[in-house]
Design a protein around this motif. Structure first.
Motif, PDB file in Angstrom:
ATOM      1  N   ALA A  36       0.640  -1.519   0.046  1.00 62.76           N
ATOM      2  CA  ALA A  36       0.095  -0.291   0.081  1.00 62.76           C
ATOM      3  C   ALA A  36       1.207   1.054   0.042  1.00 62.76           C
ATOM      4  O   ALA A  36       0.606   2.403  -1.036  1.00 62.76           O
ATOM      5  N   ALA A  39       2.481   1.483  -3.390  1.00 66.23           N
ATOM      6  CA  ALA A  39       1.367   1.790  -4.784  1.00 66.23           C
ATOM      7  C   ALA A  39       0.803   3.592  -4.323  1.00 66.23           C
ATOM      8  O   ALA A  39       0.645   4.338  -5.146  1.00 66.23           O
ATOM      9  N   LYS A  40       0.670   3.780  -3.184  1.00 70.67           N
ATOM     10  CA  LYS A  40       1.048   5.357  -2.825  1.00 70.67           C
ATOM     11  C   LYS A  40       2.084   6.300  -2.986  1.00 70.67           C
ATOM     12  O   LYS A  40       1.555   7.569  -4.046  1.00 70.67           O
ATOM     13  N   LYS A  44      -1.022   5.274  -7.372  1.00 68.00           N
ATOM     14  CA  LYS A  44      -1.094   4.106  -8.142  1.00 68.00           C
ATOM     15  C   LYS A  44      -2.632   3.611  -6.340  1.00 68.00           C
ATOM     16  O   LYS A  44      -2.030   3.775  -5.797  1.00 68.00           O
ATOM     17  N   HIS A  45      -3.931   4.108  -6.385  1.00 74.97           N
ATOM     18  CA  HIS A  45      -4.770   3.889  -5.436  1.00 74.97           C
ATOM     19  C   HIS A  45      -5.906   3.130  -6.269  1.00 74.97           C
ATOM     20  O   HIS A  45      -6.370   2.731  -5.119  1.00 74.97           O
ATOM     21  N   ARG A  46      -6.087   2.979  -7.825  1.00 78.79           N
ATOM     22  CA  ARG A  46      -6.986   1.575  -7.848  1.00 78.79           C
ATOM     23  C   ARG A  46      -6.724   0.431  -8.180  1.00 78.79           C
ATOM     24  O   ARG A  46      -5.156   0.203  -9.056  1.00 78.79           O
ATOM     25  N   LEU A  47      -6.503  -0.526  -7.190  1.00 82.47           N
ATOM     26  CA  LEU A  47      -5.677  -1.793  -7.804  1.00 82.47           C
ATOM     27  C   LEU A  47      -6.338  -3.011  -8.116  1.00 82.47           C
ATOM     28  O   LEU A  47      -7.255  -3.500  -6.989  1.00 82.47           O
ATOM     29  N   ARG A  77      -6.615  -0.706   3.620  1.00 84.59           N
ATOM     30  CA  ARG A  77      -6.447   0.949   3.412  1.00 84.59           C
ATOM     31  C   ARG A  77      -6.241   1.908   3.149  1.00 84.59           C
ATOM     32  O   ARG A  77      -7.376   1.722   2.534  1.00 84.59           O
ATOM     33  N   LEU A  80      -7.223   3.328  -0.687  1.00 82.81           N
ATOM     34  CA  LEU A  80      -7.143   2.304  -1.981  1.00 82.81           C
ATOM     35  C   LEU A  80      -8.582   1.994  -1.992  1.00 82.81           C
ATOM     36  O   LEU A  80      -9.263   1.808  -1.529  1.00 82.81           O
TER      37      LEU A  80
END
Length: 283
Positions: A36, A39-40, A44-47, A77, A80
């Motif tokens: 997470a 990603a942040k 990148k928020h849509r996994l 989280r 996300l």
């Protein structure tokens, strides 16, 4: 400047303590926090959680449990959005490539079709009956590159179910056929290869059938412990045609409800013909 120098060890220590605290909460929490955070930091928020695969690209019970637990942790989280797993099946399916690596084209398709910014996937390797080594990767859906990779050791806290389906057995016939030289006996070079006659060929085929039947029985009874295997059953069969016959008959015997143990005579015949399986098609 002196204040900065004084604070630096404290910042490093607090960062280490934070990582240790997360790890103490459990491996799934640690994996989720790490992925997470990566990603942040990469916006990148849509996994899309593709999930875990075995080394040969299949999904077993351990993979399913790890995927479900990691997905649950990631969903908790903040910041996300996790895409429902059901939407991924039509694009990814239930199999990955060699070594459990998902094809980059499929990862990109997740971005184009579902609007995923990144994908989470990984490979699971069984170290022993109770311990797994888990490789988790965060992939960019724009180009398939790895944004973050993490290796974690996970202990099984679940009971393994008795194997009941062929797909649960993680055999990959191709792994024994990486090069043509693997099909030849060790002393082949410089030694004339005498082709076997019809009688020898018939004996080899019979031994292949017997070995397939015996292996199927061991699989169904649990005598064959998959976690302790270092190579595929039938890996010693050098000839590609005979190897193909072995795996074909193995599946047929495994699916059969009329499977019977080998007789003492058949056991003796298999023992006698075993060396021929390694040398065939040479005598």
């Amino acid at each position: 400047m002196k204040i900065v120098k004084a604070l630096l060890p404290l910042l490093i220590l607090s960062g280490w303590a934070g990582s240790a605290a997360q790890a103490a909460k459990g491996p799934y929490n640690f994996m989720a926090v790490t992925m997470a955070g990566a990603a942040k930091s990469n916006k990148k928020h849509r996994l899309a959680v593709i999930g875990y695969f075995t080394e040969s690209g299949r999904v077993n019970r351990a993979c399913s449990i790890l995927t479900a637990r990691l997905t649950s942790e990631l969903a908790s989280r903040r910041g996300l959005e996790i895409i429902d797993r059901g939407q991924l099946d039509g694009i990814i399916g239930r199999n990955a490539g060699r070594n459990g690596i998902v094809d980059a084209a499929a990862v990109k398709k997740l971005g184009a079709s579902l609007g995923a910014d990144a994908a989470v996937t990984g490979t699971v390797i069984e170290l022993d009956d109770r311990k797994l080594e888990v490789y988790t990767r965060l992939l960019d859906t724009k180009d398939g590159r790895i944004l973050k990779a993490l290796t974690t050791t996970v202990r099984k806290d679940w009971k393994e179910e008795k194997k009941t389906g062929w797909a649960d057995f993680d055999f990959e016939e191709a792994m024994d056929l990486d090069s043509a030289s693997e099909l030849l006996p060790d002393d082949f070079e410089g030694t004339p290869c005498l082709k076997p006659g019809e009688e020898e060929t018939a004996l080899v085929k019979t031994c292949v059938e017997l070995k397939a039947r015996k292996t199927a029985l061991d699989m169904k009874s649990g005598a064959l412990k998959l976690g302790k295997l270092t190579k595929n059953p039938g890996a010693e069969i050098r000839d590609a045609g005979m190897k193909g016959l072995f795996y074909s008959r193995l599946k047929e015997f495994y699916d059969s409800e009329q499977l019977t143990p080998l007789t003492p005579e058949e056991e003796a015949m298999l023992e006698k013909g075993a060396p021929m399986l390694e040398k065939y098609p040479c005598q």
